[in-house]
Design a protein around this motif. Structure first.
Motif, PDB file in Angstrom:
ATOM      1  N   ASN A  78     -92.362 -95.339 -33.845  1.00 28.48           N
ATOM      2  CA  ASN A  78     -91.496 -94.287 -34.375  1.00 28.48           C
ATOM      3  C   ASN A  78     -90.637 -93.662 -33.278  1.00 28.48           C
ATOM      4  O   ASN A  78     -89.632 -93.028 -33.568  1.00 28.48           O
ATOM      5  N   HIS A  79     -91.088 -93.796 -32.024  1.00 31.67           N
ATOM      6  CA  HIS A  79     -90.481 -93.031 -30.929  1.00 31.67           C
ATOM      7  C   HIS A  79     -90.739 -93.797 -29.630  1.00 31.67           C
ATOM      8  O   HIS A  79     -91.821 -94.348 -29.440  1.00 31.67           O
ATOM      9  N   ALA A  80     -89.752 -93.811 -28.746  1.00 30.75           N
ATOM     10  CA  ALA A  80     -89.892 -94.600 -27.508  1.00 30.75           C
ATOM     11  C   ALA A  80     -90.597 -93.843 -26.390  1.00 30.75           C
ATOM     12  O   ALA A  80     -90.966 -94.446 -25.388  1.00 30.75           O
ATOM     13  N   GLU A  81     -90.793 -92.537 -26.533  1.00 34.32           N
ATOM     14  CA  GLU A  81     -91.363 -91.790 -25.405  1.00 34.32           C
ATOM     15  C   GLU A  81     -92.753 -92.333 -25.080  1.00 34.32           C
ATOM     16  O   GLU A  81     -93.538 -92.693 -25.962  1.00 34.32           O
ATOM     17  N   GLN A  82     -93.054 -92.309 -23.772  1.00 38.37           N
ATOM     18  CA  GLN A  82     -94.222 -93.051 -23.286  1.00 38.37           C
ATOM     19  C   GLN A  82     -95.559 -92.524 -23.801  1.00 38.37           C
ATOM     20  O   GLN A  82     -96.548 -93.259 -23.814  1.00 38.37           O
ATOM     21  N   ASP A  83     -95.628 -91.269 -24.233  1.00 32.91           N
ATOM     22  CA  ASP A  83     -96.919 -90.774 -24.739  1.00 32.91           C
ATOM     23  C   ASP A  83     -97.314 -91.474 -26.044  1.00 32.91           C
ATOM     24  O   ASP A  83     -98.485 -91.459 -26.426  1.00 32.91           O
ATOM     25  N   HIS A  84     -96.344 -92.128 -26.709  1.00 31.38           N
ATOM     26  CA  HIS A  84     -96.670 -92.884 -27.935  1.00 31.38           C
ATOM     27  C   HIS A  84     -96.436 -94.377 -27.787  1.00 31.38           C
ATOM     28  O   HIS A  84     -96.979 -95.163 -28.548  1.00 31.38           O
ATOM     29  N   VAL A 145     -85.356 -85.836 -33.174  1.00 29.23           N
ATOM     30  CA  VAL A 145     -86.593 -85.042 -33.241  1.00 29.23           C
ATOM     31  C   VAL A 145     -87.626 -85.688 -32.297  1.00 29.23           C
ATOM     32  O   VAL A 145     -88.558 -86.243 -32.714  1.00 29.23           O
ATOM     33  N   HIS A 146     -87.465 -85.593 -31.087  1.00 22.62           N
ATOM     34  CA  HIS A 146     -86.534 -84.866 -30.276  1.00 22.62           C
ATOM     35  C   HIS A 146     -85.681 -85.781 -29.386  1.00 22.62           C
ATOM     36  O   HIS A 146     -84.990 -85.297 -28.478  1.00 22.62           O
ATOM     37  N   TRP A 147     -85.752 -87.076 -29.634  1.00 24.82           N
ATOM     38  CA  TRP A 147     -84.916 -88.046 -28.918  1.00 24.82           C
ATOM     39  C   TRP A 147     -83.961 -88.668 -29.937  1.00 24.82           C
ATOM     40  O   TRP A 147     -84.171 -88.541 -31.150  1.00 24.82           O
ATOM     41  N   CYS A 164     -94.646 -88.542 -36.438  1.00 26.37           N
ATOM     42  CA  CYS A 164     -94.523 -88.629 -34.979  1.00 26.37           C
ATOM     43  C   CYS A 164     -94.489 -87.218 -34.371  1.00 26.37           C
ATOM     44  O   CYS A 164     -95.268 -86.366 -34.747  1.00 26.37           O
ATOM     45  N   ASP A 165     -93.561 -86.927 -33.442  1.00 28.59           N
ATOM     46  CA  ASP A 165     -93.606 -85.624 -32.768  1.00 28.59           C
ATOM     47  C   ASP A 165     -93.279 -84.455 -33.707  1.00 28.59           C
ATOM     48  O   ASP A 165     -93.733 -83.325 -33.469  1.00 28.59           O
ATOM     49  N   LEU A 166     -92.467 -84.719 -34.732  1.00 27.34           N
ATOM     50  CA  LEU A 166     -92.108 -83.641 -35.655  1.00 27.34           C
ATOM     51  C   LEU A 166     -93.397 -83.085 -36.284  1.00 27.34           C
ATOM     52  O   LEU A 166     -94.235 -83.859 -36.744  1.00 27.34           O
TER      53      LEU A 166
HETATM   54 FE   LIG Z   1     -91.650 -87.147 -27.739  1.00 24.88          FE
END
Ligand SMILES: [Fe+2]
Ligand SMILES: Cc1cc2nc3c(=O)[nH]c(=O)nc-3n(C[C@H](O)[C@H](O)[C@H](O)COP(=O)(O)O)c2cc1C
Ligand SMILES: [Fe+2]
Length: 395
Positions: A78-84, A145-147, A164-166
């Motif tokens: 859902n999201h590329a940020e590394q925490d996921h 949200v937020h990228w 995801c982060d939302l």
């Molecule tokens: Fe994020």
């Protein structure tokens, strides 16, 4: 934590990070966090929704083993940020047949950030669905949200929104679902303030779109799940679009007590006039608390002594942060003490240029505040009350 079943064949397989105390090398995590990852077994295919931070890849892989997963058909990012996405390389190594489903933008980012090979991707369009046999996943693109690349995944038959982060909260807990509403409200508001607030205009649109979905459970990628989605949806509606409160946020610092004396006087004058205040000594404060107070406040007053011809650097940092978070504050001012001269007001004004605020006349004083300075602070308090009345914030 071992995997836990959310609904028949839908498992929480992620990791709780009890001890992490800082996120993005910036955001304090007083309560740790979690990286939620979900395994969905359909009659024909199996999907994994999001992974976990790479430091916890072992927990996710162990959980997939415990669930007896030998093969995964789809891994959804859902999201590329590394925490996921940090564990995607390990997951794809272990399950080489899996297709990686994501948005076009997320594909680009995952290639750049994690070096994932282009051939494993299948990009999905907004509103596209895939079938797992008896289960259907719908992808809802939700940029910013937020990228820019983010999406949500909706499991139709179970009416579960993987958001995801939302709607997330940085909260390490053994509770799968919200149990202590007060605690989760606070953590989710902190999360919103620090991560989502700059994007509130677009989030408002995404919230409107979500009205068209029948949602029984919201499962974010951090913190507990919402079995009563109205709790977090209403909170977000308020944070994103609610009127600002009759409140002043006052971040300040003072080296030798003069600016502190000004703060003490101004806070008293505001309270006498019926305005509530949240003051933060930036030498010790948790900046997450400052961010949270900016979600609701109508006015920000920045308290800065002059150091080396400008604002104290800790105040400059807080001003940069407030500017980046783009809260819905309507009015701003600056107070502070100086010894001989400098450009404190010009500097701070330049640092908060993103805020759509009307600036009220700053109050600077030489050394300790004298009678005239205290009167000027009373005048600032009157000015704030007048503006809050004009704006309908005080009825
Ligand atoms: Fe994020
Ligand atoms: C390290 C340091 C640097 C300072 N630099 C300046 C300066 O460039 N211009 C100025 O007007 N005052 C300067 N001052 C004086 C302070 O602004 C002044 O003492 C003020 O009253 C301090 O407010 P406070 O008691 O709230 O810390 C400096 C003070 C310190 C300790
Ligand atoms: Fe996240």
């Amino acid at each position: 934590m071992k995997p836990r079943e959310i609904k028949t064949g839908v498992y929480s397989a992620g990791a709780v990070d009890w001890d992490r105390r800082l996120f993005d090398s910036r955001i304090p995590l007083p309560d740790g966090t979690s990286y939620n990852s979900h395994l969905i077994r359909g009659s024909e295919a199996t999907a994994l929704v999001d992974t976990v931070d790479d430091t916890m890849a072992g927990v996710l892989l162990d959980n997939l083993d415990r669930l007896g997963i030998k093969d995964i058909d789809y891994v959804i990012a859902n999201h590329a940020e590394q925490d996921h996405s940090g564990s995607l390389p390990c997951v794809l190594d272990k399950f080489p047949r899996a297709k990686l489903l994501t948005t076009e933008k997320c594909k680009g980012l995952l290639i750049d950030l994690l070096g994932i090979k282009p051939e494993v991707f299948t990009t999905v369009a907004d509103g596209e669905t895939i079938s797992l046999g008896d289960r259907t996943l719908e992808f809802v693109h939700a940029s910013w949200v937020h990228w820019p690349e983010t999406m949500l995944t909706y499991l139709k038959e179970e009416k579960i929104l993987f958001s995801c982060d939302l709607f997330g909260s940085h909260l390490a807990t053994t509770d799968l679902y919200v149990r202590d509403e007060g605690r989760v409200y606070e953590a989710a508001k902190r999360y919103y303030a620090e991560i989502m607030m700059p994007f509130r205009t677009i989030i408002k649109k995404h919230l409107e779109r979500l009205n068209g979905y029948d949602i029984d459970i919201i499962v974010p990628s951090h913190g507990p799940f919402y079995s009563e989605p109205g709790f977090i949806l209403n909170a977000y509606r308020d944070w994103v679009a609610g009127e600002p409160a009759n409140m002043v946020v006052l971040p300040y610092i003072s080296m030798h007590g003069s600016t502190r004396e000004m703060v003490r006087h101004l806070v008293g004058a505001l309270v006498e006039r019926g305005v509530s205040v949240q003051q933060f000594d930036l030498s010790v404060t948790d900046l997450g608390k400052l961010a949270m107070s900016l979600v609701d406040a109508a006015t920000i007053v920045i308290g800065a002594p002059t150091v080396l011809a400008g604002a104290h650097p800790a105040v400059a940092y807080a001003a940069i942060l407030a500017n980046a978070l783009r809260p819905k504050v309507r009015f701003a001012s600056i107070i502070g003490s100086y010894g001989w001269g400098g450009k404190t007001v010009e500097q701070i004004s330049g640092l908060i240029s993103n805020l759509k605020v009307e600036v009220l006349e700053p109050v600077l004083c030489k050394g300790l505040p004298g009678e005239g300075d205290l009167k000027a602070l009373d005048g600032l308090a009157d000015g704030i009350v007048g503006k809050h009345k004009e704006a309908g914030i005080i009825k």
